[in-house]
Enzyme design. Structure first.
Site, PDB file in Angstrom:
ATOM      1  N   ILE A   1      60.793 -66.621   5.199  1.00 32.20           N
ATOM      2  CA  ILE A   1      61.957 -66.861   4.343  1.00 32.20           C
ATOM      3  C   ILE A   1      61.594 -66.418   2.930  1.00 32.20           C
ATOM      4  O   ILE A   1      60.562 -66.821   2.384  1.00 32.20           O
ATOM      5  CB  ILE A   1      62.353 -68.349   4.399  1.00 32.20           C
ATOM      6  CG1 ILE A   1      62.834 -68.665   5.821  1.00 32.20           C
ATOM      7  CG2 ILE A   1      63.430 -68.663   3.373  1.00 32.20           C
ATOM      8  CD1 ILE A   1      63.008 -70.121   6.120  1.00 32.20           C
ATOM      9  N   LEU A   2      62.445 -65.567   2.364  1.00 33.45           N
ATOM     10  CA  LEU A   2      62.154 -65.025   1.036  1.00 33.45           C
ATOM     11  C   LEU A   2      62.449 -66.063  -0.042  1.00 33.45           C
ATOM     12  O   LEU A   2      63.407 -66.833   0.065  1.00 33.45           O
ATOM     13  CB  LEU A   2      62.998 -63.775   0.802  1.00 33.45           C
ATOM     14  CG  LEU A   2      62.625 -62.593   1.706  1.00 33.45           C
ATOM     15  CD1 LEU A   2      63.700 -61.508   1.635  1.00 33.45           C
ATOM     16  CD2 LEU A   2      61.258 -62.028   1.332  1.00 33.45           C
TER      17      LEU A   2
ATOM     18  N   ASN B   1      69.451 -57.782   6.361  1.00 30.92           N
ATOM     19  CA  ASN B   1      68.609 -58.256   7.461  1.00 30.92           C
ATOM     20  C   ASN B   1      69.339 -58.011   8.773  1.00 30.92           C
ATOM     21  O   ASN B   1      70.565 -57.954   8.803  1.00 30.92           O
ATOM     22  CB  ASN B   1      68.367 -59.758   7.295  1.00 30.92           C
ATOM     23  CG  ASN B   1      67.520 -60.343   8.416  1.00 30.92           C
ATOM     24  OD1 ASN B   1      66.522 -59.738   8.842  1.00 30.92           O
ATOM     25  ND2 ASN B   1      67.901 -61.506   8.931  1.00 30.92           N
TER      26      ASN B   1
ATOM     27  N   HIS C   1      69.647 -59.681  12.636  1.00 28.60           N
ATOM     28  CA  HIS C   1      69.339 -60.923  13.362  1.00 28.60           C
ATOM     29  C   HIS C   1      69.942 -60.832  14.761  1.00 28.60           C
ATOM     30  O   HIS C   1      71.094 -60.418  14.915  1.00 28.60           O
ATOM     31  CB  HIS C   1      69.909 -62.125  12.598  1.00 28.60           C
ATOM     32  CG  HIS C   1      69.577 -63.430  13.241  1.00 28.60           C
ATOM     33  ND1 HIS C   1      68.342 -64.036  13.087  1.00 28.60           N
ATOM     34  CD2 HIS C   1      70.292 -64.237  14.054  1.00 28.60           C
ATOM     35  CE1 HIS C   1      68.326 -65.163  13.782  1.00 28.60           C
ATOM     36  NE2 HIS C   1      69.498 -65.313  14.380  1.00 28.60           N
TER      37      HIS C   1
ATOM     38  N   MET D   1      59.451 -62.092   9.368  1.00 29.05           N
ATOM     39  CA  MET D   1      59.642 -63.455   9.869  1.00 29.05           C
ATOM     40  C   MET D   1      59.318 -64.541   8.826  1.00 29.05           C
ATOM     41  O   MET D   1      58.916 -65.638   9.183  1.00 29.05           O
ATOM     42  CB  MET D   1      58.810 -63.659  11.141  1.00 29.05           C
ATOM     43  CG  MET D   1      59.196 -62.697  12.257  1.00 29.05           C
ATOM     44  SD  MET D   1      60.988 -62.597  12.591  1.00 29.05           S
ATOM     45  CE  MET D   1      61.174 -63.981  13.695  1.00 29.05           C
TER      46      MET D   1
ATOM     47  N   ASN E   1      62.941 -51.801  15.139  1.00 27.49           N
ATOM     48  CA  ASN E   1      64.065 -51.516  14.236  1.00 27.49           C
ATOM     49  C   ASN E   1      63.651 -50.551  13.129  1.00 27.49           C
ATOM     50  O   ASN E   1      64.431 -49.675  12.749  1.00 27.49           O
ATOM     51  CB  ASN E   1      64.639 -52.810  13.648  1.00 27.49           C
ATOM     52  CG  ASN E   1      65.635 -53.458  14.593  1.00 27.49           C
ATOM     53  OD1 ASN E   1      66.726 -52.936  14.807  1.00 27.49           O
ATOM     54  ND2 ASN E   1      65.235 -54.573  15.182  1.00 27.49           N
TER      55      ASN E   1
ATOM     56  N   GLY F   1      58.207 -53.612  15.112  1.00 22.57           N
ATOM     57  CA  GLY F   1      58.745 -52.506  14.311  1.00 22.57           C
ATOM     58  C   GLY F   1      59.688 -51.570  15.043  1.00 22.57           C
ATOM     59  O   GLY F   1      59.875 -50.431  14.620  1.00 22.57           O
TER      60      GLY F   1
HETATM   61  C1  GAR Z   1      64.467 -58.116  16.281  1.00 22.76           C
HETATM   62  O1  GAR Z   1      65.127 -58.562  17.432  1.00 22.76           O
HETATM   63  C2  GAR Z   1      65.114 -58.696  15.038  1.00 22.76           C
HETATM   64  O2  GAR Z   1      66.509 -58.797  15.129  1.00 22.76           O
HETATM   65  C3  GAR Z   1      64.485 -60.052  15.008  1.00 22.76           C
HETATM   66  O3  GAR Z   1      63.137 -59.848  15.360  1.00 22.76           O
HETATM   67  C4  GAR Z   1      63.065 -58.691  16.199  1.00 22.76           C
HETATM   68  C5  GAR Z   1      62.102 -57.737  15.561  1.00 22.76           C
HETATM   69  O4  GAR Z   1      61.862 -56.657  16.419  1.00 22.76           O
HETATM   70  N1  GAR Z   1      64.604 -60.657  13.717  1.00 22.76           N
HETATM   71  C6  GAR Z   1      64.776 -61.953  13.524  1.00 22.76           C
HETATM   72  O5  GAR Z   1      64.821 -62.757  14.435  1.00 22.76           O
HETATM   73  C7  GAR Z   1      64.906 -62.347  12.082  1.00 22.76           C
HETATM   74  N2  GAR Z   1      65.413 -63.669  11.953  1.00 22.76           N
HETATM   75  P1  GAR Z   1      61.236 -55.311  15.876  1.00 22.76           P
HETATM   76  O6  GAR Z   1      59.979 -55.708  15.091  1.00 22.76           O
HETATM   77  O7  GAR Z   1      60.909 -54.532  17.118  1.00 22.76           O
HETATM   78  O8  GAR Z   1      62.254 -54.650  15.007  1.00 22.76           O
END
Ligand code: GAR
Length: 207
Positions: free
Chosen positions: A97-98, A112, A114, A95, A18, A16
């Protein structure tokens, strides 16, 4: 004009950071009128849920195992989000796929983040994919979500150099710093009505 009440639903599965960056940006007054109306997780133990609670944000766990199938799971998420009247759905380390039903319910209103420069390295372990490929620059992308995996229109990207001494963890950490800056900026563009979806392009209107 008074900033309107702009409601975000943030979907998470894990740490979390982000989500935290979005909350911090709101608390610093950088997204006037925005609030996180709901944090929804598919994982009951996700640390992101605690972050939300610390800020008095409503949380909801939707456990896929509690449903007969993917359609019902997606429908439960749609109902939870619609009940809060969310204007924008932000995937932040979500994580899964919707399903089609979910995408249709919020078409053009799901974004999203990425950790790669899409369309390079979609899917899992994008930082390791970048290292294995030997690229010199990677980064992060905020994009609209459609039925494809990490394939929707690109809103914003940030480049991050790949260093020879990098491992996936070090590269991920440097990309993450940029993610935390990029995601609130993309949300702000959406809130200000400055994004237009044309074919597979997200065009940004000048201020
Ligand atoms: C982040 O690096 C995000 O970009 C990635 O997972 C991490 C989550 O971190 N998302 C993906 O890879 C989606 N395909 P967080 O929970 O600390 O935000």
């Amino acid at each position: 004009m008074e900033p309107k009440d702009f409601k975000l639903a943030v979907l998470v599965s894990g740490r979390g950071s982000n989500l935290q960056a979005i909350i911090d940006s709101i608390e610093r007054g950088e997204l006037p009128g925005a609030r996180v109306a709901l944090v929804l997780s598919d994982v009951a133990e996700a640390p992101a849920l605690k972050r939300a609670s610390r800020h008095g944000i409503e949380t909801r766990v939707v456990d896929p195992k509690a449903f007969a199938g993917k359609i019902e799971f997606n429908q439960a998420m749609v109902e939870a989000i619609q009940a809060r009247g969310a204007d924008l759905v932000c995937l932040a380390g979500f994580m899964r796929i919707l399903g089609k039903g979910f995408i249709e319910a919020f078409r053009g209103r799901i974004v999203n983040i990425h950790p790669s420069l899409l369309p390079a390295f979609p899917g899992l372990h994008p930082q390791q994919q970048a290292l294995d490929y030997g690229v010199k620059i990677s980064g992060c992308t905020v994009h609209f979500v459609d039925e494809t995996v990490d394939g929707g229109a690109v809103i914003l990207q940030s480049a991050v150099p790949v260093l020879e001494e990098d491992d996936a963890g070090r590269l991920a950490a440097r990309i993450l710093e940029q993610e935390h800056l990029l995601y609130p900026r993309a949300i702000r563009l959406f809130m200000e009505g400055r994004l237009t979806l044309t074919g597979r392009k997200a065009l940004i209107k000048e201020n």
